[in-house]
Design a protein around this motif. Structure first.
Motif, PDB file in Angstrom:
ATOM      1  N   MET A   1     -32.060 -11.849   1.106  1.00 44.57           N
ATOM      2  CA  MET A   1     -32.439 -11.011   0.037  1.00 44.57           C
ATOM      3  C   MET A   1     -32.123 -10.141  -0.553  1.00 44.57           C
ATOM      4  N   HIS A   2     -33.848 -10.052  -1.561  1.00 44.16           N
ATOM      5  CA  HIS A   2     -33.668  -9.888  -2.464  1.00 44.16           C
ATOM      6  C   HIS A   2     -35.032  -8.833  -2.416  1.00 44.16           C
ATOM      7  N   PHE A   3     -34.922  -8.370  -3.759  1.00 48.15           N
ATOM      8  CA  PHE A   3     -35.992  -7.656  -4.431  1.00 48.15           C
ATOM      9  C   PHE A   3     -37.167  -8.275  -5.458  1.00 48.15           C
ATOM     10  N   LEU A  23     -30.101  -1.285   3.768  1.00 48.51           N
ATOM     11  CA  LEU A  23     -31.187  -2.321   3.579  1.00 48.51           C
ATOM     12  C   LEU A  23     -30.229  -3.531   3.420  1.00 48.51           C
ATOM     13  N   SER A  24     -29.770  -4.081   1.912  1.00 46.30           N
ATOM     14  CA  SER A  24     -29.014  -5.398   1.957  1.00 46.30           C
ATOM     15  C   SER A  24     -27.841  -5.833   2.414  1.00 46.30           C
ATOM     16  N   PHE A  52     -34.011  -5.742  11.606  1.00 44.14           N
ATOM     17  CA  PHE A  52     -33.287  -6.049  11.519  1.00 44.14           C
ATOM     18  C   PHE A  52     -31.958  -6.317  12.006  1.00 44.14           C
ATOM     19  N   LYS A  53     -32.253  -4.817  12.911  1.00 43.65           N
ATOM     20  CA  LYS A  53     -30.878  -5.291  14.739  1.00 43.65           C
ATOM     21  C   LYS A  53     -30.809  -6.962  14.516  1.00 43.65           C
ATOM     22  N   PHE A  57     -34.229 -11.820  12.800  1.00 43.61           N
ATOM     23  CA  PHE A  57     -34.614 -11.055  11.184  1.00 43.61           C
ATOM     24  C   PHE A  57     -33.301 -10.980  10.448  1.00 43.61           C
ATOM     25  N   LYS A  58     -32.266 -11.365  10.620  1.00 40.94           N
ATOM     26  CA  LYS A  58     -30.910 -11.329   9.814  1.00 40.94           C
ATOM     27  C   LYS A  58     -31.192 -12.465   8.896  1.00 40.94           C
ATOM     28  N   GLU A  59     -31.260 -13.592   9.774  1.00 45.49           N
ATOM     29  CA  GLU A  59     -31.641 -14.858   9.017  1.00 45.49           C
ATOM     30  C   GLU A  59     -32.099 -15.196   8.180  1.00 45.49           C
TER      31      GLU A  59
END
Length: 108
Positions: A1-3, A23-24, A52-53, A57-59
């Motif tokens: 995850m990046h902005f 969040l990161s 993100f629980k 979605f975490k992957e």
């Protein structure tokens, strides 16, 4: 995850650095919304941070373009981005528009 290079943070979010850090690390359980590109696509998605629980979605790989306080603000961000893009390019080119956007073109 990046902005994304030019990302937006809702001015109603108190202590945005703390929110971004959580969040990161996928430890943000408060319900915020992100607008992002997922897995390198050029399609924008609006997601609740509650998702993100879930492991799925975490992957995924996220390129976050906006962190917003609520769902209505997330949809308003995408609406304004669409208007700017169509006005500039005659089409909805989200990535190009976000790369070349000027300050103040989106009022969130």
């Amino acid at each position: 995850m990046h902005f994304f290079v030019h990302y937006f943070i809702d001015s109603n979010i108190k202590n945005p650095k703390k929110v971004i850090d959580k969040l990161s690390d996928f430890k943000l359980w408060k319900n915020y919304y992100i607008v992002c590109f997922i897995n390198g696509s050029d399609r924008l998605e609006i997601l609740s941070t509650i998702l993100f629980k879930e492991r799925y979605f975490k992957e995924q790989k996220y390129e976050i373009v906006a962190l917003l306080k609520d769902e209505d603000t997330a949809f308003e961000f995408v609406r304004q981005l669409s208007e700017v893009s169509v006005r500039k390019y005659g089409d909805f080119l989200a990535r190009k528009c976000l790369e070349e956007i000027d300050d103040g073109e989106i009022d969130i």
